[in-house]
Design a protein around this motif. Sequence first.
Motif, PDB file in Angstrom:
ATOM      1  N   LEU A 104       0.828  -1.213   0.000  1.00  6.99           N
ATOM      2  CA  LEU A 104       0.000   0.000   0.000  1.00  6.99           C
ATOM      3  C   LEU A 104       0.858   1.257   0.000  1.00  6.99           C
ATOM      4  N   SER A 105       1.915   1.250   0.811  1.00 10.90           N
ATOM      5  CA  SER A 105       2.767   2.439   0.921  1.00 10.90           C
ATOM      6  C   SER A 105       3.524   2.716  -0.374  1.00 10.90           C
ATOM      7  N   ILE A 137      -0.373  -1.850  -4.327  1.00  4.99           N
ATOM      8  CA  ILE A 137      -1.694  -2.421  -4.049  1.00  4.99           C
ATOM      9  C   ILE A 137      -2.679  -1.281  -3.816  1.00  4.99           C
ATOM     10  N   GLU A 138      -3.887  -1.432  -4.330  1.00  5.72           N
ATOM     11  CA  GLU A 138      -4.962  -0.486  -4.064  1.00  5.72           C
ATOM     12  C   GLU A 138      -6.157  -1.259  -3.511  1.00  5.72           C
ATOM     13  N   PHE A 139      -7.141  -0.535  -2.977  1.00  6.49           N
ATOM     14  CA  PHE A 139      -8.304  -1.203  -2.387  1.00  6.49           C
ATOM     15  C   PHE A 139      -9.058  -2.031  -3.427  1.00  6.49           C
ATOM     16  N   SER A 140      -8.986  -1.604  -4.674  1.00  8.20           N
ATOM     17  CA  SER A 140      -9.658  -2.349  -5.743  1.00  8.20           C
ATOM     18  C   SER A 140      -9.038  -3.740  -5.939  1.00  8.20           C
ATOM     19  N   ASP A 141      -7.842  -3.947  -5.400  1.00  4.56           N
ATOM     20  CA  ASP A 141      -7.168  -5.243  -5.508  1.00  4.56           C
ATOM     21  C   ASP A 141      -7.516  -6.165  -4.341  1.00  4.56           C
ATOM     22  N   LEU A 142      -8.491  -5.774  -3.519  1.00  8.52           N
ATOM     23  CA  LEU A 142      -8.810  -6.535  -2.308  1.00  8.52           C
ATOM     24  C   LEU A 142      -9.086  -8.009  -2.593  1.00  8.52           C
ATOM     25  N   ALA A 143      -9.906  -8.286  -3.580  1.00  7.29           N
ATOM     26  CA  ALA A 143     -10.263  -9.677  -3.878  1.00  7.29           C
ATOM     27  C   ALA A 143      -9.030 -10.486  -4.276  1.00  7.29           C
ATOM     28  N   SER A 144      -8.164  -9.889  -5.089  1.00  7.74           N
ATOM     29  CA  SER A 144      -6.945 -10.584  -5.528  1.00  7.74           C
ATOM     30  C   SER A 144      -6.016 -10.859  -4.362  1.00  7.74           C
ATOM     31  N   PRO A 147      -5.298  -3.762   7.100  1.00  8.37           N
ATOM     32  CA  PRO A 147      -4.590  -2.608   6.516  1.00  8.37           C
ATOM     33  C   PRO A 147      -5.307  -2.022   5.302  1.00  8.37           C
ATOM     34  N   MET A 148      -5.914  -2.878   4.476  1.00  9.82           N
ATOM     35  CA  MET A 148      -6.603  -2.377   3.289  1.00  9.82           C
ATOM     36  C   MET A 148      -7.867  -1.611   3.664  1.00  9.82           C
ATOM     37  N   LEU A 149      -8.583  -2.090   4.676  1.00 10.29           N
ATOM     38  CA  LEU A 149      -9.756  -1.348   5.143  1.00 10.29           C
ATOM     39  C   LEU A 149      -9.337  -0.022   5.776  1.00 10.29           C
TER      40      LEU A 149
END
Length: 451
Positions: free
Chosen positions: A342-343, A347-354, A411-413
């Motif tokens: 993320l930093s 990775i972005e939130f849209s990549d959550l499923a992956s 972390p993604m949330l």
Amino acid sequence: MAEITTTISATIESLLELKKYNSLKDILTTIQPIDIALILEEMPIQKVALIFRLLPKELAAEVFVEMENDSREALIKSFSDNELKEIIDELYLDDAVDLVEEMPASVVRRILAQADPDTRRLINEMLKYPEDSAGSVMTTEFVDLLPDMTAADAILRIRRTGVDKETINVCYVIDGKRKLIGAVSIRAIILASEDAVIEEIMDENILSVTTQEDQETVAQMFAKYNFTVMPVVDAENRLVGIVTVDDAIDIIQEEATEDISKMAGVTPSDKPYLKLSVFEIWKSRIPWLMALMLSATLTSIILTSFEGALLVVPVLTAYIPMLMGTGGNSGSQASVTVTRGLSLSEIEFSDLASVLWKEVRVSVLCGASLAIVNFLKLLLIDRLEATVALTICVTLIFVVFFAKLVGALIPMLAEKFGFDPAVMASPFITTIVDALSLLIYFGVAKTVLGI
């Protein structure tokens, strides 16, 4: 390197005692500013002030920038007004802004009083930018050119104005309204014919950032594109400053230190460890320890509620630390990996499923590997019954599975809802995973052992 620094420091001390100031000055001018600053940090302020007065003005300013805040504050107090003015006049604007931001109010008033009106105005303008934004770390000391200039005109302008600029390696081309339209390197200018027009040799495809851009994003762009300098523009694309690679390195170091501190449950500090008092260290650690201690009461509540089950099969108690520790480690692995991604904007939130699907597969492999080894150990070394060993190993698989999902998800949330992912890393995830581990453990034990 430490031995060399110690030797140089001893030599400087000896020359000071013998009052051989010319020899001392000759030695100091051969040493890098950062190394001089490190040597001065170990000396009493009286000697530091004396050595500082021996340095050429430009070198003195460079050393001053590299010193710690408390040393700079003590040095400023020992300066006369003229000496302070000389230092301020030699500082690049971004360094002067940093100095004003870091010094106490009484010192700031004296600094601004000795700055010339233009510098004071520019400092006040840059202080209006949000903290940690590109505007707050940029410098306004750059060379700008007009598109209709010839290469000869550009070289003449660089010679006339470049001496006080932070860099002349890249010059930016602006139009009559100061809008950024291109960039040209000093190499391109020198290699071009004298009558070549800047508009013909400049690069129009340039990346820039706005004054409001987060400084961490700016630093990441330096790393991604191998920049040495980055133009900063306002909302109307007018060139207002530049960020240089040395500032980007400082930002990366500062952000990394801050993230590591947060992930370890410590409030970040801009002071070196040995400069922190015991009280300051206590103050940075105790809020986190207090919060984590109180959150850990959830674990105690769960243990108390399953006290009867532990009395029926007391051997289960011995493996609670192993399960909780493995869960915490598994969650931390996932959280640290995702936080780093993320930093770095990998990775972005849209990549959550992956991300979750990848962690599911990793957790199955890790959990199965640990369970197989642990099952053999429980049977052959600990001599447990097969059903008890099965209970522990099935729990281990589920604990690793959920720990890695939690470690990746939180972390993604946090990033999605505007919180710092580093804060949600190891400490809080470990607490959550501990509670989950116990719930899973007793759930599996109830199913397999019928307790």
